[in-house]
Write a protein that holds these residues in place. Structure first.
Motif, short mmCIF file in Angstrom:
data_model
loop_
_atom_site.label_atom_id
_atom_site.label_comp_id
_atom_site.label_asym_id
_atom_site.label_seq_id
_atom_site.Cartn_x
_atom_site.Cartn_y
_atom_site.Cartn_z
N LYS A 40 9.83 -0.06 2.54
CA LYS A 40 11.03 -0.89 2.53
C LYS A 40 11.35 -1.42 3.94
O LYS A 40 11.76 -2.57 4.10
CB LYS A 40 12.21 -0.08 2.01
N SER A 41 11.14 -0.57 4.94
CA SER A 41 11.40 -0.98 6.32
C SER A 41 10.47 -2.12 6.74
O SER A 41 10.90 -3.08 7.39
CB SER A 41 11.22 0.22 7.25
N LEU A 42 9.21 -2.03 6.35
CA LEU A 42 8.26 -3.09 6.68
C LEU A 42 8.62 -4.39 5.97
O LEU A 42 8.53 -5.48 6.56
CB LEU A 42 6.84 -2.65 6.29
N MET A 43 9.03 -4.30 4.71
CA MET A 43 9.42 -5.50 3.96
C MET A 43 10.65 -6.15 4.59
O MET A 43 10.73 -7.38 4.70
CB MET A 43 9.69 -5.14 2.50
N GLN A 44 11.58 -5.34 5.02
CA GLN A 44 12.79 -5.87 5.67
C GLN A 44 12.43 -6.57 6.97
O GLN A 44 12.92 -7.67 7.27
CB GLN A 44 13.79 -4.75 5.94
N ALA A 45 11.53 -5.95 7.76
CA ALA A 45 11.11 -6.55 9.03
C ALA A 45 10.38 -7.87 8.81
O ALA A 45 10.43 -8.77 9.65
CB ALA A 45 10.22 -5.56 9.80
N ASN A 84 0.82 -1.21 0.00
CA ASN A 84 0.00 0.00 0.00
C ASN A 84 0.85 1.26 0.00
O ASN A 84 0.59 2.20 -0.75
CB ASN A 84 -0.92 0.00 1.22
N LEU A 85 1.89 1.26 0.85
CA LEU A 85 2.73 2.45 0.98
C LEU A 85 3.61 2.69 -0.25
O LEU A 85 4.06 3.82 -0.48
CB LEU A 85 3.61 2.31 2.22
N ALA A 86 3.86 1.66 -1.02
CA ALA A 86 4.71 1.78 -2.20
C ALA A 86 3.99 2.39 -3.39
O ALA A 86 4.62 2.73 -4.40
CB ALA A 86 5.28 0.41 -2.59
N ILE A 87 2.67 2.53 -3.30
CA ILE A 87 1.87 3.02 -4.42
C ILE A 87 1.64 4.53 -4.33
O ILE A 87 1.17 5.03 -3.31
CB ILE A 87 0.51 2.29 -4.47
N ASP A 88 1.98 5.23 -5.39
CA ASP A 88 1.72 6.66 -5.51
C ASP A 88 0.44 6.85 -6.33
O ASP A 88 0.48 6.83 -7.57
CB ASP A 88 2.91 7.36 -6.18
N ARG A 89 -0.66 7.00 -5.65
CA ARG A 89 -1.96 7.08 -6.31
C ARG A 89 -2.11 8.33 -7.17
O ARG A 89 -2.70 8.29 -8.25
CB ARG A 89 -3.07 6.98 -5.27
N ASN A 90 -1.60 9.45 -6.69
CA ASN A 90 -1.68 10.68 -7.46
C ASN A 90 -0.91 10.57 -8.77
O ASN A 90 -1.35 11.06 -9.81
CB ASN A 90 -1.15 11.86 -6.63
N HIS A 104 1.86 7.69 0.29
CA HIS A 104 3.02 7.17 -0.43
C HIS A 104 4.27 7.37 0.42
O HIS A 104 4.68 8.50 0.68
CB HIS A 104 3.14 7.89 -1.77
N ASN A 105 4.87 6.28 0.87
CA ASN A 105 6.05 6.36 1.74
C ASN A 105 6.95 5.15 1.45
O ASN A 105 6.81 4.10 2.08
CB ASN A 105 5.62 6.38 3.21
N TRP A 118 -10.04 9.95 -8.76
CA TRP A 118 -9.71 10.61 -7.50
C TRP A 118 -8.97 9.63 -6.61
O TRP A 118 -9.40 8.51 -6.41
CB TRP A 118 -11.00 11.08 -6.80
N PRO A 119 -7.81 10.02 -6.08
CA PRO A 119 -7.01 9.08 -5.29
C PRO A 119 -7.74 8.61 -4.04
O PRO A 119 -8.44 9.39 -3.38
CB PRO A 119 -5.76 9.89 -4.93
N ALA A 120 -7.59 7.34 -3.72
CA ALA A 120 -8.23 6.75 -2.52
C ALA A 120 -7.36 7.05 -1.31
O ALA A 120 -6.60 6.21 -0.84
CB ALA A 120 -8.41 5.25 -2.72
N ASP A 121 -7.47 8.28 -0.81
CA ASP A 121 -6.66 8.72 0.32
C ASP A 121 -7.33 8.48 1.67
O ASP A 121 -6.69 8.58 2.71
CB ASP A 121 -6.35 10.21 0.20
N ASN A 122 -8.63 8.18 1.65
CA ASN A 122 -9.38 8.09 2.92
C ASN A 122 -10.22 6.82 2.98
O ASN A 122 -11.44 6.87 2.91
CB ASN A 122 -10.29 9.31 3.08
N GLY A 123 -9.58 5.70 3.11
CA GLY A 123 -10.32 4.48 3.31
C GLY A 123 -10.81 3.84 2.04
O GLY A 123 -10.43 4.21 0.92
#
Length: 259
Positions: A73-78, A26-32, A67-68, A44-49
């Motif tokens: 990457k940190s979550l995937m590493q963990a 989810n965090l890897a996707i840049d919806r905009n 988008h982060n 319209w980007p799905a920014d709210n649920g």
């Protein structure tokens, strides 16, 4: 449009049973960027649920995924998947045609996951029937899907995640096998609640839980675009994408000249 276009994951599969992996996707996707660069501004980007905003539901109370890439990457590493390790190339089932808006959206998702997490997706363009068979058989681990409301209520969207629907109809309701006793309790309480203000808050909690558990990857709410002849009168578009033509009439050429 009162709709949601999203990427679904088989939540109980080996690849996606870890919520950290689902959150990372989810965090890897840049919806905009998908809307601006791939869809020429449509949507319209799905920014709210997961449930879109409607008259009886304010989705701004739900905090969606932003988008982060670093956090992804940190979550995937963990989770033991640094740089995409131990995740095989996945067939990405897309029931659309070559070059369509849906296909372009999925190419964008494919490229962003590759560039940001080193995840390889193999887009498989298919029919709806082929996609449903792959989901039911367990062959599909990730696929594109969409939902247009049957009626203007958040319940219509959130019912997709209700655990009681897992065995009812795998191809339509909760095909991701998302199971959460907390969600089910909130959803049932919301359906029983008669106070609309309290009910809305319960649905917002359900929606937030879907995001927190990363049950799916909401991408965008579609634009509902309709082209009509200039002689058409009294036409009204509906966010449910249904067409009510009971009051529509067509001006004759003579009437056009009188205007």
């Amino acid at each position: 449009s009162m709709s949601m276009s999203y990427v679904a994951m088989a939540c109980e599969s080996e690849e996606f049973k870890d919520v950290r992996v689902r959150k990372a996707f989810n965090l890897a996707i840049d919806r905009n960027a998908i809307i601006d660069n791939w869809l020429e501004g449509e949507g319209w980007p799905a920014d709210n649920g997961f449930a879109p905003k409607m008259l009886n539901y304010d989705n701004s109370a739900v905090v969606g995924h932003t988008h982060n890439v670093e956090m992804a990457k940190s979550l995937m590493q963990a989770a033991g998947h640094a740089n995409g390790a131990n995740i095989p190339t996945l067939d990405f089932y897309v029931n659309s045609k070559q070059g369509s808006g849906v296909h372009k959206m999925c190419i964008a998702v494919q490229q962003q996951l590759k560039n940001n997490l080193n995840i390889n997706l193999n887009i498989k363009l298919c029919s709806l029937e082929e996609r449903e068979k792959a989901i039911a058989s367990g062959a599909a681990k990730i696929w594109r899907a969409g939902w247009v409301a049957d009626y203007p209520d958040p319940e219509n969207f959130l019912s997709l995640f209700y655990g009681g629907n897992v065995d009812e109809n795998m191809s339509q309701m909760n095909p991701f096998n998302f199971k959460s006793t907390k969600f089910d309790a909130l959803f049932e309480a919301a359906n029983r609640e008669e106070d609309p203000v309290k009910q809305e808050k319960l649905y917002q909690q359900c929606d937030q839980l879907v995001i927190d558990e990363a049950a799916v990857i909401p991408i965008l709410t579609d634009d509902h675009v309709v082209m009509i002849n200039a002689r058409i009168r009294n036409f009204k578009a509906s966010p449910l994408e249904s067409l009510n033509l009971t009051s529509v009439y067509i001006k004759t050429p003579e009437e056009e000249e009188e205007e």
